[in-house]
Design a protein around this motif. Structure first.
Motif, PDB file in Angstrom:
ATOM      1  N   ALA B 237       1.675  -3.607 -10.812  1.00 30.23           N
ATOM      2  CA  ALA B 237       1.663  -2.312  -9.735  1.00 30.23           C
ATOM      3  C   ALA B 237       1.588  -2.859  -8.231  1.00 30.23           C
ATOM      4  CB  ALA B 237       0.706  -1.310 -10.454  1.00 30.23           C
ATOM      5  N   ALA B 238       0.397  -3.753  -8.267  1.00 27.50           N
ATOM      6  CA  ALA B 238       0.100  -3.910  -6.706  1.00 27.50           C
ATOM      7  C   ALA B 238       1.378  -4.713  -6.409  1.00 27.50           C
ATOM      8  CB  ALA B 238      -1.138  -4.954  -6.719  1.00 27.50           C
ATOM      9  N   ASN B 239       1.934  -5.528  -7.011  1.00 22.19           N
ATOM     10  CA  ASN B 239       3.084  -6.516  -6.477  1.00 22.19           C
ATOM     11  C   ASN B 239       4.225  -5.697  -5.986  1.00 22.19           C
ATOM     12  OD1 ASN B 239       2.226  -9.143  -6.785  1.00 22.19           O
ATOM     13  ND2 ASN B 239       2.707  -9.257  -8.716  1.00 22.19           N
ATOM     14  N   ALA B 240       4.252  -4.314  -6.941  1.00 22.18           N
ATOM     15  CA  ALA B 240       5.583  -3.562  -6.408  1.00 22.18           C
ATOM     16  C   ALA B 240       5.630  -2.963  -5.215  1.00 22.18           C
ATOM     17  CB  ALA B 240       5.893  -2.506  -7.752  1.00 22.18           C
ATOM     18  N   VAL B 241       4.230  -2.385  -4.922  1.00 25.96           N
ATOM     19  CA  VAL B 241       3.923  -2.019  -3.673  1.00 25.96           C
ATOM     20  C   VAL B 241       4.057  -2.886  -2.493  1.00 25.96           C
ATOM     21  CG1 VAL B 241       2.364  -0.465  -2.232  1.00 25.96           C
ATOM     22  CG2 VAL B 241       2.549   0.019  -4.622  1.00 25.96           C
ATOM     23  N   ALA B 242       3.413  -4.015  -2.948  1.00 32.01           N
ATOM     24  CA  ALA B 242       3.331  -5.254  -1.696  1.00 32.01           C
ATOM     25  C   ALA B 242       4.878  -5.766  -1.546  1.00 32.01           C
ATOM     26  CB  ALA B 242       2.453  -6.430  -2.328  1.00 32.01           C
ATOM     27  N   LEU B 243       5.468  -5.699  -2.477  1.00 33.62           N
ATOM     28  CA  LEU B 243       6.881  -6.146  -2.232  1.00 33.62           C
ATOM     29  C   LEU B 243       7.603  -5.290  -1.330  1.00 33.62           C
ATOM     30  CD1 LEU B 243       9.199  -8.012  -2.982  1.00 33.62           C
ATOM     31  CD2 LEU B 243      10.002  -6.830  -5.029  1.00 33.62           C
ATOM     32  N   ALA B 244       7.278  -3.767  -1.526  1.00 34.21           N
ATOM     33  CA  ALA B 244       8.013  -2.995  -0.944  1.00 34.21           C
ATOM     34  C   ALA B 244       7.618  -3.080   0.660  1.00 34.21           C
ATOM     35  CB  ALA B 244       7.752  -1.509  -1.271  1.00 34.21           C
TER      36      ALA B 244
END
Lengths: 271, 266, 354
Positions: B237-244
């Motif tokens: 989940a962290a990665n998703a936001v970080a990628l955005a």
């Protein structure tokens, strides 16, 4: 005439608004934190600063910041040199990438390092088999600091290299100097002010770094707890005076560095 | 030979330090496939956090662009400010650069927290500063203030005041002079400063974390959400936001390059 | 426009840039403000324009005090040293700016711009940007732009400083002609005396913030009022011990008096070239330099070194030649006074009529 009066009112209003904004937003908070740190008197301030964990965190921060600055001074000088002097495919891309650490959110940087160096990653496992851990130890903090301060040295050396007159170099060659000698006697001295000011800015930024470090440092008090994370902890545990004392220590150091950089730059450009 | 070596070394450093981590984030976000990424990004808390980040970015950028340009004009041109005072203010402008974001946040808490006179006063009037949106905006304003000023001041110094004086001599007052003479010259620097400000707003973490209290669905921003997800070992989940966020930064970076090239042309 | 300035003073910090300056300028005149760099010329010009505020003194246009009028309302055209053309506007847009600000109707603006483009010989360049023009063309644009709103006073700050020496001459006479045709009162600042002498009706010499002298170029050359003016205009040599020169013995009456001698005050030649040998000194040629249209000769008379010209038509001198030197006159000055003294021995005691 009405035109004039009107413009006078306008300009008066603008001036006061801008000055007020400046004072309230920048000057007040800085004065406030100095005031708060001394609100309990000198003794309380010294107690807060010399508190074992606090002091250790400051020393650790300075040590790691120095290491990362040294690394960046070396890498940055090389990169600046290569990006200005050599033409090769992908040069423009690399040159744009230099600014990436400035643009990337620091929390994202922390996460990146976490993923890359974690115990389950190839690099983490490799290090593990060699008998040391990167993540949640000092190397991870240094890597985080190197990443976020990466652009400083490059961006301050590049303009100097661009300005450097090719004829100076050619003059050295005509006098029979070898390329190595020319580099050390002619080119390096020209880059030195840039390396120095870039390194100082990088050092000051490394001292202040929080986001990238907090995620990868493990924050073990006395071992991998750096100053800004210590301050955060003090705020969370509702000890603003302790937080303010260490903050003032760091701030003063950073201001000093900033002042030196400015002083050197104004001396250099003669303004 | 030396040339090859240096170029190779530089490319390796860039690759290790900048490019691989960027790809790692992208890869991490899709660890659980497209749906994992999409879920991580469209969780209600993620949407709320992104909204907060967006609001802060818009407000801060507008306010600091305006005040930044005005202050630059005054610091370079104003005759009603003494030279010494101008020089002092000029160095004070840089201070937020030297202040750790955490300390920046602490300053706001110390000055306007619920325990302070100002905070209590505003609290009684029903305005919460700390642990609420206003405080987060103020903290970000503080951190990003120098960005526009630092871009605009050198350009103003370089173009000099003669064109403006020429406009005055032809009968143009301050307003007309600014829009018709000064603005066209500083336009691209302002744009560049604004892009830097937006990037910093999106990425601001330390100051906002301290001031906001990181309250779910209330004061959580995109970066503090990433932090919380990591602390909760919710890496995908962290990665998703970080990628955005990273994608946003890379876009801004491209835009920055473009603005820089325009800046050099004019 | 008639311009009058009374008791003008301006300080920048502790530096007194302009000190008690007073003058008046009649309508239609072209005035040159001449003096060394940093002497306060530009400050005076900027105060006239309203870009600087005087600390003391009055600026009067047409009998009306304008000190409190902002530059926007003074109706003055100003040509800046580096022209200050708007970089992002074309030539036509630059010229039209002042008219648009004054809200002239579109058709009239167009007409006026066309007129000025024609007048300044910029036809065909209307849609170029300043960086696409030569130095001389930029200067013309700056001139046209300043003239567009029909000002009554034109101020020019070092208008030729940024132009190549060769084109500078052309532009000077062009400007002179243009101002004559328009009959507009103009003041220009320069540090180049040739420029001031060639172009101006009257010159004002400014030094260290003071107005040293105002007058026509000829008056200033012929009758300098202060040692500074005498030394600044033309070439000259200062002679410490002027009383030791033959014909100037009277100067010893005033102790501490020095002499200033211009090359054109001196005549040199072989003994045969002079009819009045009693007024001449014996000297020795030190150096000669070919100056294109004449010789520049350095000659030593006793311990005094003098500089003069010699016609190419006359016998060529060589270093080491013994020559006679006749000093026609000298400009004498001491701490209190200054005056011109003619060579006393030149008035032949026993005139011979031929």
């Amino acid at each position: 005439m009405t035109n004039m009066l009107q413009s006078r009112w306008w300009s008066w209003g603008f001036r006061s608004a801008v000055l007020l904004y400046f004072v309230l937003l920048i000057v007040f908070p800085i004065l406030g934190i100095y005031g708060q740190s001394l609100s309990g008197g000198w003794h309380a301030f010294l107690d807060n600063v010399t508190e074992a964990l606090a002091w250790k965190s400051v020393l650790l921060t300075v040590k790691l910041a120095l290491i990362s600055t040294a690394i960046n001074a070396a890498i940055g000088t090389m990169a600046a040199w290569v990006l200005i002097r050599y033409r090769f495919p992908g040069r423009r891309l690399l040159n744009s990438l230099v600014d990436l650490p400035f643009a990337l959110p620091t929390a994202v940087v922390g996460l990146m390092i976490l993923l890359l160096l974690g115990p389950r990653s190839p690099i983490g496992q490799g290090a593990e088999s060699l008998g040391f851990t990167i993540l949640f130890h000092e190397p991870a903090i240094v890597i985080a600091m190197v990443f976020v301060t990466f652009p400083f040295v490059i961006r301050s050396v590049q303009p100097l290299l661009e300005e450097l007159d090719a004829s100076e170099e050619e003059a050295a060659y005509t006098m029979g100097a070898s390329p190595a000698r020319t580099f050390f006697r002619v080119i390096l001295p020209c880059m030195l002010p840039g390396i120095a000011s870039g390194a100082m800015l990088a050092f000051s930024r490394a001292l202040a770094e929080f986001g990238a470090v907090v995620l990868v440092a493990g924050n073990i008090p006395g071992k991998t707890l750096i100053a800004s994370v210590y301050i955060f902890g003090e705020i969370e545990s509702d000890n603003p005076a302790g937080a303010a004392a260490i903050s003032v220590l760091l701030l003063t150091l950073s201001f000093l560095i900033l002042w030196i950089v400015n002083y050197v730059q104004t001396r250099r450009t003669g303004r | 030979m030396m040339r090859r070596l240096w170029i190779g070394l530089t490319v390796v450093v860039f690759g290790l330090l900048l490019i691989i981590p960027l790809f790692r984030i992208a890869q991490g976000a899709f660890d659980s496939g497209w749906s994992g990424f999409w879920h991580g990004l469209t969780r209600p808390e993620a949407l709320h956090a992104l909204l907060m980040t967006g609001i802060i970015a818009v407000v801060v950028t507008i306010v600091n662009a305006f005040f930044g340009v005005m202050l630059s004009l005054y610091l370079v041109r104003a005759t009603w400010l003494g030279r010494k005072l101008k020089r002092l203010m000029n160095s004070i402008v840089d201070l937020p650069f030297a202040v750790s974001p955490v300390i920046g946040g602490l300053m706001i808490v110390l000055l306007m927290g619920p325990d302070t006179a100002l905070g209590a006063l505003l609290g009684r009037a029903g305005i919460d500063i700390v642990y609420a949106l206003p405080g987060m905006v103020v903290a970000t304003l503080f951190v990003t203030f120098p960005l526009v000023v630092r871009e605009v001041i050198p350009v103003l110094q370089e173009i000099g005041s003669q064109q403006e004086e020429a406009a005055h001599m032809m009968g143009a007052y301050a307003w007309t002079t600014f829009w018709r003479v000064t603005w066209p010259s500083i336009r691209w620097s302002v744009v560049y400063g604004v892009v830097l400000t937006v990037a910093r707003c999106l990425g601001e973490f330390g100051a906002v974390l301290v001031v906001s209290g990181n309250i779910l669905f209330k004061t959580q921003t995109a970066t503090t959400l990433v932090y919380q997800d990591v602390e909760n070992f919710n890496l995908t989940a962290a990665n998703a936001v970080a990628l955005a966020l990273a994608a946003g930064s890379v876009l801004l970076l491209l835009f920055m390059e473009w603005a820089k090239s325009r800046k050099e042309v004019h | 426009m008639h311009v009058e300035v009374r008791g003008l003073n301006k300080k920048f910090g502790t530096f007194q840039a302009v000190k008690d300056v007073e003058f008046s300028i009649a309508k239609g005149q072209l005035i040159g403000l001449l003096g060394p760099s940093g002497g306060g010329k530009t400050s005076i010009l900027r105060m006239l324009a309203g870009l600087e505020t005087p600390d003391e003194g009055d600026i009067v246009f047409h009998g009306q005090r304008v000190n409190d009028l902002p530059p926007q309302e003074r109706g003055i055209g100003f040509v800046f040293q580096n022209y200050a053309l708007f970089k992002h506007m074309t030539v036509a847009e630059n010229i039209a700016f002042g008219l648009e600000v004054k809200k002239w109707p579109k058709a009239k603006v167009k007409e006026r711009v066309a007129e000025l483009v024609e007048l300044t010989g910029l036809k065909g360049f209307e849609s170029r940007y300043p960086h696409q023009l030569s130095g001389g063309q930029r200067q013309r644009v700056a001139f046209a732009r300043a003239l567009a709103p029909e000002p009554q006073l034109l101020l020019l700050d070092e208008p030729f400083a940024a132009i190549d020496a060769k084109i500078r001459h052309e532009l000077r006479s062009w400007l002179r002609e243009m101002i004559d045709r328009l009959g507009i009162t103009s003041i220009f600042v320069t540090h180049d005396q040739d420029e001031a002498i060639e172009v101006a009706d009257e010159i004002m010499i400014i030094n260290q913030g003071r107005l040293e002298q105002k007058g026509s170029p000829w008056e200033i050359y012929k009758d300098p009022q202060t040692p500074f003016v005498a030394g600044f205009i033309g070439e000259s040599t200062i002679v410490e011990d002027i009383a030791s020169l033959r014909g100037f013995a009277d100067a010893a009456i005033w102790p501490g008096t020095k002499g200033l001698i211009r090359p054109e005050y001196i005549e040199i030649g072989k003994e045969s070239e002079f009819s009045l040998l009693s007024a001449t000194e014996a000297g020795k040629v030190k150096h000669i330099h070919f100056r294109g249209s004449e010789w520049l000769v350095e000659v030593a008379v006793g311990g005094i070194k003098l500089v003069t010209y010699r016609s190419l038509e006359k016998e060529v001198l060589h270093p080491g030649d013994a020559v006679q030197v006749l000093v026609h006159r000298a400009y004498l000055f001491n701490d209190n006074d200054s005056w011109v003294m003619e060579n006393k021995l030149k008035e032949d005691p026993m005139p011979v009529h031929i």
